[in-house]
Motif scaffolding. Sequence first.
Motif, short mmCIF file in Angstrom:
data_model
loop_
_atom_site.label_atom_id
_atom_site.label_comp_id
_atom_site.label_asym_id
_atom_site.label_seq_id
_atom_site.Cartn_x
_atom_site.Cartn_y
_atom_site.Cartn_z
N GLY A 6 -66.46 73.75 23.34
CA GLY A 6 -67.16 73.81 22.16
C GLY A 6 -67.08 75.02 21.39
N GLY A 33 -71.42 76.63 20.01
CA GLY A 33 -70.82 75.79 20.79
C GLY A 33 -71.03 76.05 22.37
N TRP A 65 -68.76 70.63 23.30
CA TRP A 65 -68.28 70.21 22.16
C TRP A 65 -68.69 68.82 21.91
CZ3 TRP A 65 -65.56 65.56 22.75
CH2 TRP A 65 -65.14 65.24 23.99
#
Length: 156
Positions: free
Chosen positions: A57, A86, A91
């Motif tokens: 992420g 993130g 993600w």
Amino acid sequence: MGLIFLIWLLVAAVNDALSRKCFNWIVISGALSAVFSLLMFPDSHPVSIGLLDSFFGAVAAFLVLLVFYRMKMMGAGDVKYALVLGLWVGWKLLLPIWGLSCIFAMAHGLVVRSNLKYFYAPALNWDDGTQKNNRRFIPYVTYLSMAAVIVLMLNK
């Protein structure tokens, strides 16, 4: 750890809305909190993700928003903040957060650039949306924070 995450989102959102900046102390404190939460308290992490998902992420947010930074459409603070976001959400949740924050930013840009701003709040002193002294006019960190809260509420 969820309360720490929400406080971090709130501090970043208010700071960006008022000053149009995301200071490094906000980014560093969020990154340290996210990594600490993942390593020390994985069961109480706000979205229950693993270290690998968190890393993907962060990398995805950084690489995608770095393109917009290089085109001078976004500030460096926005990119660093998205990287840390993130780390917190991974993600999979970052994709709907990006989408919703883009909708918020687009609506902000349309209202500020049009005459609708005088219809909604005629007494406020609105900017015309141009950059003055290298300041960005859309508080994207604020919209990322708002989108994160909304997506997390709908995700539960």
